[in-house]
Design a protein around this motif. Structure first.
Motif, PDB file in Angstrom:
ATOM      1  N   LEU A  62       0.835  -1.210   0.000  1.00  0.00           N
ATOM      2  CA  LEU A  62       0.000   0.000   0.000  1.00  0.00           C
ATOM      3  C   LEU A  62       0.869   1.259   0.000  1.00  0.00           C
ATOM      4  O   LEU A  62       0.548   2.234  -0.683  1.00  0.00           O
ATOM      5  CB  LEU A  62      -0.928   0.008   1.218  1.00  0.00           C
ATOM      6  N   ASP A  63       1.960   1.233   0.763  1.00  0.00           N
ATOM      7  CA  ASP A  63       2.886   2.373   0.758  1.00  0.00           C
ATOM      8  C   ASP A  63       3.405   2.621  -0.654  1.00  0.00           C
ATOM      9  O   ASP A  63       3.482   3.766  -1.106  1.00  0.00           O
ATOM     10  CB  ASP A  63       4.062   2.120   1.710  1.00  0.00           C
ATOM     11  N   GLY A  64       3.754   1.542  -1.360  1.00  0.00           N
ATOM     12  CA  GLY A  64       4.238   1.673  -2.736  1.00  0.00           C
ATOM     13  C   GLY A  64       3.174   2.224  -3.669  1.00  0.00           C
ATOM     14  O   GLY A  64       3.461   3.076  -4.519  1.00  0.00           O
ATOM     15  N   SER A  65       1.953   1.761  -3.518  1.00  0.00           N
ATOM     16  CA  SER A  65       0.860   2.259  -4.363  1.00  0.00           C
ATOM     17  C   SER A  65       0.573   3.725  -4.080  1.00  0.00           C
ATOM     18  O   SER A  65       0.220   4.483  -4.993  1.00  0.00           O
ATOM     19  CB  SER A  65      -0.407   1.428  -4.141  1.00  0.00           C
ATOM     20  N   CYS A  66       0.724   4.143  -2.826  1.00  0.00           N
ATOM     21  CA  CYS A  66       0.553   5.564  -2.486  1.00  0.00           C
ATOM     22  C   CYS A  66       1.658   6.385  -3.141  1.00  0.00           C
ATOM     23  O   CYS A  66       1.393   7.473  -3.664  1.00  0.00           O
ATOM     24  CB  CYS A  66       0.587   5.768  -0.973  1.00  0.00           C
ATOM     25  N   ALA A  67       2.882   5.880  -3.106  1.00  0.00           N
ATOM     26  CA  ALA A  67       3.995   6.600  -3.716  1.00  0.00           C
ATOM     27  C   ALA A  67       3.751   6.775  -5.216  1.00  0.00           C
ATOM     28  O   ALA A  67       4.126   7.798  -5.796  1.00  0.00           O
ATOM     29  CB  ALA A  67       5.304   5.854  -3.474  1.00  0.00           C
ATOM     30  N   GLU A  68       3.099   5.791  -5.825  1.00  0.00           N
ATOM     31  CA  GLU A  68       2.768   5.874  -7.258  1.00  0.00           C
ATOM     32  C   GLU A  68       1.459   6.631  -7.507  1.00  0.00           C
ATOM     33  O   GLU A  68       1.071   6.819  -8.653  1.00  0.00           O
ATOM     34  CB  GLU A  68       2.671   4.464  -7.834  1.00  0.00           C
ATOM     35  N   ARG A  69       0.776   7.006  -6.438  1.00  0.00           N
ATOM     36  CA  ARG A  69      -0.526   7.695  -6.521  1.00  0.00           C
ATOM     37  C   ARG A  69      -1.541   6.899  -7.341  1.00  0.00           C
ATOM     38  O   ARG A  69      -2.296   7.432  -8.138  1.00  0.00           O
ATOM     39  CB  ARG A  69      -0.357   9.102  -7.088  1.00  0.00           C
ATOM     40  N   ASP A  70      -1.548   5.594  -7.099  1.00  0.00           N
ATOM     41  CA  ASP A  70      -2.409   4.679  -7.843  1.00  0.00           C
ATOM     42  C   ASP A  70      -3.649   4.358  -7.015  1.00  0.00           C
ATOM     43  O   ASP A  70      -3.670   3.411  -6.228  1.00  0.00           O
ATOM     44  CB  ASP A  70      -1.631   3.407  -8.183  1.00  0.00           C
TER      45      ASP A  70
END
Length: 150
Positions: free
Chosen positions: A54-62
């Motif tokens: 989820l942290d990674g998806s937030c960083a990608e703004r996905d």
């Protein structure tokens, strides 16, 4: 015209259900809960791994991935006694649902992730701090809904 004949057939399941014996409902539920609890540690590890994704998806703004991963987390949390975690993840699902009535707001999502992380680190127990966190998330969710209404 001929009359229809009605045949009564008793299935094998119905016959088995009529046989006395077996487990009492309370005993069966306790056995099922005990069996499920043997998987709790692995489930908590999976929840931590999902939080990292989820942290990674937030960083990608996905937004779509945030919602899908939050929904998967919600499903997993629903199997176990996770108290405030389930409520916090449900809140995250509400504010990240692309088809929902909330405005996508990355800081609000990040606040939810921080709260979820704190709740997980406290072993999902209901505490004074978890209650405060849930009240804060409810406030964030209301603000997000108000933004979408205007």
């Amino acid at each position: 015209m001929t009359e229809a004949k009605i045949f009564k057939h008793r299935s094998s399941l119905a016959k088995k259900m009529a046989v006395p014996g077996g487990k009492a409902i309370d005993d069966a539920l306790q056995a099922a809960e005990a069996a499920l609890d043997t998987h709790r540690d692995a489930a908590m590890e999976t929840l931590q791994a999902t939080l990292t994704r989820l942290d990674g998806s937030c960083a990608e703004r996905d937004q779509g991935q945030v919602y899908l991963q939050a929904a998967a987390m919600l499903d997993m949390a629903g199997f176990f006694e996770t108290g405030p975690l389930h409520t916090a993840v449900f809140s995250l699902c509400e504010i990240s649902d692309p088809a929902g009535d909330h405005v996508w707001d990355l800081p609000s999502v990040q606040v939810h992730l921080s709260a979820i992380r704190m709740i997980l680190s406290d072993d999902c127990r209901v505490t004074e701090s978890s209650q405060i966190l849930l009240e804060g998330l409810a406030s964030v969710r209301r603000r997000s809904a108000e933004k979408s209404a205007t």
